[in-house]
Design a protein around this motif. Sequence first.
Motif, PDB file in Angstrom:
ATOM      1  N   ASP A 144       0.878  -1.161   0.000  1.00  0.00           N
ATOM      2  CA  ASP A 144       0.000   0.000   0.000  1.00  0.00           C
ATOM      3  C   ASP A 144       0.916   1.211   0.000  1.00  0.00           C
ATOM      4  O   ASP A 144       1.844   1.294   0.803  1.00  0.00           O
ATOM      5  CB  ASP A 144      -0.893   0.014   1.243  1.00  0.00           C
ATOM      6  N   PHE A 145       0.692   2.094  -0.936  1.00  0.00           N
ATOM      7  CA  PHE A 145       1.511   3.304  -0.981  1.00  0.00           C
ATOM      8  C   PHE A 145       0.647   4.464  -1.422  1.00  0.00           C
ATOM      9  O   PHE A 145      -0.357   4.288  -2.110  1.00  0.00           O
ATOM     10  CB  PHE A 145       2.708   3.144  -1.918  1.00  0.00           C
ATOM     11  N   PHE A 146       1.031   5.644  -0.978  1.00  0.00           N
ATOM     12  CA  PHE A 146       0.338   6.848  -1.416  1.00  0.00           C
ATOM     13  C   PHE A 146       1.281   8.029  -1.276  1.00  0.00           C
ATOM     14  O   PHE A 146       2.187   8.039  -0.456  1.00  0.00           O
ATOM     15  CB  PHE A 146      -0.960   7.064  -0.634  1.00  0.00           C
ATOM     16  N   PHE A 147       1.053   9.016  -2.142  1.00  0.00           N
ATOM     17  CA  PHE A 147       1.858  10.232  -2.139  1.00  0.00           C
ATOM     18  C   PHE A 147       1.312  11.185  -1.084  1.00  0.00           C
ATOM     19  O   PHE A 147       0.095  11.332  -0.936  1.00  0.00           O
ATOM     20  CB  PHE A 147       1.820  10.904  -3.517  1.00  0.00           C
ATOM     21  N   VAL A 148       2.222  11.820  -0.363  1.00  0.00           N
ATOM     22  CA  VAL A 148       1.833  12.747   0.697  1.00  0.00           C
ATOM     23  C   VAL A 148       2.910  13.811   0.840  1.00  0.00           C
ATOM     24  O   VAL A 148       4.091  13.543   0.635  1.00  0.00           O
ATOM     25  CB  VAL A 148       1.597  11.988   2.028  1.00  0.00           C
ATOM     26  N   CYS A 149       2.496  15.019   1.152  1.00  0.00           N
ATOM     27  CA  CYS A 149       3.441  16.134   1.321  1.00  0.00           C
ATOM     28  C   CYS A 149       4.270  15.951   2.589  1.00  0.00           C
ATOM     29  O   CYS A 149       3.780  15.412   3.578  1.00  0.00           O
ATOM     30  CB  CYS A 149       2.694  17.463   1.423  1.00  0.00           C
ATOM     31  N   PRO A 150       5.524  16.423   2.591  1.00  0.00           N
ATOM     32  CA  PRO A 150       6.338  16.350   3.810  1.00  0.00           C
ATOM     33  C   PRO A 150       5.717  17.104   4.985  1.00  0.00           C
ATOM     34  O   PRO A 150       5.916  16.727   6.140  1.00  0.00           O
ATOM     35  CB  PRO A 150       7.664  16.993   3.397  1.00  0.00           C
ATOM     36  N   ALA A 151       4.946  18.144   4.704  1.00  0.00           N
ATOM     37  CA  ALA A 151       4.294  18.891   5.790  1.00  0.00           C
ATOM     38  C   ALA A 151       3.266  18.014   6.505  1.00  0.00           C
ATOM     39  O   ALA A 151       3.120  18.098   7.727  1.00  0.00           O
ATOM     40  CB  ALA A 151       3.632  20.137   5.231  1.00  0.00           C
ATOM     41  N   HIS A 152       2.556  17.166   5.761  1.00  0.00           N
ATOM     42  CA  HIS A 152       1.580  16.279   6.383  1.00  0.00           C
ATOM     43  C   HIS A 152       2.269  15.209   7.226  1.00  0.00           C
ATOM     44  O   HIS A 152       1.738  14.787   8.252  1.00  0.00           O
ATOM     45  CB  HIS A 152       0.696  15.616   5.330  1.00  0.00           C
ATOM     46  N   ILE A 153       3.442  14.773   6.781  1.00  0.00           N
ATOM     47  CA  ILE A 153       4.178  13.751   7.529  1.00  0.00           C
ATOM     48  C   ILE A 153       4.584  14.287   8.898  1.00  0.00           C
ATOM     49  O   ILE A 153       4.593  13.557   9.884  1.00  0.00           O
ATOM     50  CB  ILE A 153       5.415  13.286   6.728  1.00  0.00           C
ATOM     51  N   LYS A 154       4.893  15.574   8.970  1.00  0.00           N
ATOM     52  CA  LYS A 154       5.298  16.178  10.245  1.00  0.00           C
ATOM     53  C   LYS A 154       4.102  16.464  11.151  1.00  0.00           C
ATOM     54  O   LYS A 154       4.282  16.713  12.337  1.00  0.00           O
ATOM     55  CB  LYS A 154       6.078  17.462   9.984  1.00  0.00           C
ATOM     56  N   ASP A 155       2.898  16.427  10.591  1.00  0.00           N
ATOM     57  CA  ASP A 155       1.686  16.712  11.358  1.00  0.00           C
ATOM     58  C   ASP A 155       1.348  15.512  12.244  1.00  0.00           C
ATOM     59  O   ASP A 155       1.105  14.410  11.758  1.00  0.00           O
ATOM     60  CB  ASP A 155       0.528  17.009  10.403  1.00  0.00           C
ATOM     61  N   ARG A 156       1.291  15.716  13.556  1.00  0.00           N
ATOM     62  CA  ARG A 156       1.023  14.636  14.512  1.00  0.00           C
ATOM     63  C   ARG A 156      -0.413  14.127  14.420  1.00  0.00           C
ATOM     64  O   ARG A 156      -0.709  13.027  14.864  1.00  0.00           O
ATOM     65  CB  ARG A 156       1.294  15.104  15.943  1.00  0.00           C
ATOM     66  N   LYS A 157      -1.312  14.921  13.854  1.00  0.00           N
ATOM     67  CA  LYS A 157      -2.693  14.479  13.718  1.00  0.00           C
ATOM     68  C   LYS A 157      -2.877  13.568  12.512  1.00  0.00           C
ATOM     69  O   LYS A 157      -3.905  12.915  12.384  1.00  0.00           O
ATOM     70  CB  LYS A 157      -3.625  15.682  13.631  1.00  0.00           C
ATOM     71  N   PHE A 158      -1.894  13.537  11.632  1.00  0.00           N
ATOM     72  CA  PHE A 158      -1.952  12.650  10.473  1.00  0.00           C
ATOM     73  C   PHE A 158      -1.216  11.343  10.755  1.00  0.00           C
ATOM     74  O   PHE A 158      -1.740  10.259  10.530  1.00  0.00           O
ATOM     75  CB  PHE A 158      -1.359  13.339   9.239  1.00  0.00           C
ATOM     76  N   CYS A 159       0.009  11.445  11.231  1.00  0.00           N
ATOM     77  CA  CYS A 159       0.793  10.250  11.542  1.00  0.00           C
ATOM     78  C   CYS A 159       1.793  10.571  12.649  1.00  0.00           C
ATOM     79  O   CYS A 159       2.106  11.730  12.903  1.00  0.00           O
ATOM     80  CB  CYS A 159       1.504   9.726  10.306  1.00  0.00           C
ATOM     81  N   SER A 160       2.270   9.518  13.277  1.00  0.00           N
ATOM     82  CA  SER A 160       3.264   9.706  14.339  1.00  0.00           C
ATOM     83  C   SER A 160       4.488   8.858  14.003  1.00  0.00           C
ATOM     84  O   SER A 160       4.360   7.743  13.485  1.00  0.00           O
ATOM     85  CB  SER A 160       2.686   9.315  15.690  1.00  0.00           C
ATOM     86  N   PRO A 161       5.674   9.363  14.284  1.00  0.00           N
ATOM     87  CA  PRO A 161       6.892   8.615  13.960  1.00  0.00           C
ATOM     88  C   PRO A 161       7.050   7.392  14.850  1.00  0.00           C
ATOM     89  O   PRO A 161       6.696   7.408  16.030  1.00  0.00           O
ATOM     90  CB  PRO A 161       8.012   9.630  14.195  1.00  0.00           C
ATOM     91  N   ILE A 162       7.577   6.333  14.260  1.00  0.00           N
ATOM     92  CA  ILE A 162       7.914   5.128  15.010  1.00  0.00           C
ATOM     93  C   ILE A 162       9.413   5.191  15.256  1.00  0.00           C
ATOM     94  O   ILE A 162      10.213   5.166  14.314  1.00  0.00           O
ATOM     95  CB  ILE A 162       7.553   3.853  14.223  1.00  0.00           C
ATOM     96  N   ILE A 163       9.779   5.290  16.520  1.00  0.00           N
ATOM     97  CA  ILE A 163      11.181   5.468  16.869  1.00  0.00           C
ATOM     98  C   ILE A 163      11.747   4.131  17.324  1.00  0.00           C
ATOM     99  O   ILE A 163      11.218   3.504  18.248  1.00  0.00           O
ATOM    100  CB  ILE A 163      11.339   6.532  17.966  1.00  0.00           C
ATOM    101  N   ASP A 164      12.817   3.712  16.683  1.00  0.00           N
ATOM    102  CA  ASP A 164      13.509   2.475  17.051  1.00  0.00           C
ATOM    103  C   ASP A 164      14.464   2.805  18.192  1.00  0.00           C
ATOM    104  O   ASP A 164      15.482   3.466  17.989  1.00  0.00           O
ATOM    105  CB  ASP A 164      14.254   1.919  15.837  1.00  0.00           C
TER     106      ASP A 164
END
Length: 198
Positions: A40-60
């Motif tokens: 599953d893939f989709f195009f998304v702006c880098p600004a949306h990636i930084k938005d915590r309401k859209f996604c949250s980073p998974i930190i190893d």
Amino acid sequence: MPFENVYAHRKVADTAQKGCDICYRPTTSVLISDGPDGKDFFFVCPAHIKDRKFCSPIIDQDAVEARKKKAMEEELERVKKEYEEKKRKKEAEKKKKDEEKEKEKEKEKSGDKSKDEEKDKSKDKDNKDGTDEVGAGAKKSEASAATLEEEPRFFALQRVFYNQRLAKKREAEMARRNRERLQQPNLFPSVPKNLPGT
């Protein structure tokens, strides 16, 4: 579930950019998820990636700890080198001062003391200016390298967006199955061959 809620952030070439799934602006950032039924893939702006309401980073955590440990070791090596350089400089300055004292004793006899002091002061100013500039440049390069490494690569979508992705995947799968069914010749009933009542 066809795929997990773990998306990797990737970049594509500028010629392959497409519209963002959220705001429809052209972008080269893609979020990709691997799953047993496919990607599953989709195009998304880098600004949306930084938005915590859209996604949250998974930190190893292991990678973060390893990075911190490596940074500490590098810092320790750098401090050791600086200490050794300062120690060598102090020893060199001490030798220089001893030589100057000997020269001063000799020059007191000759009387050329004032000219040498002016030369020494100008040399000390030049040395101090050169070391400050080098240290500042090294610190700036280390800071920029640290910010590049800090950017996370894996993200988890928020529940609403993840459910939307699952629904789109299900709809695409149902449309594919319907197309396959319509192409089968025995899907619809055949015309009766014998007349009714006979």
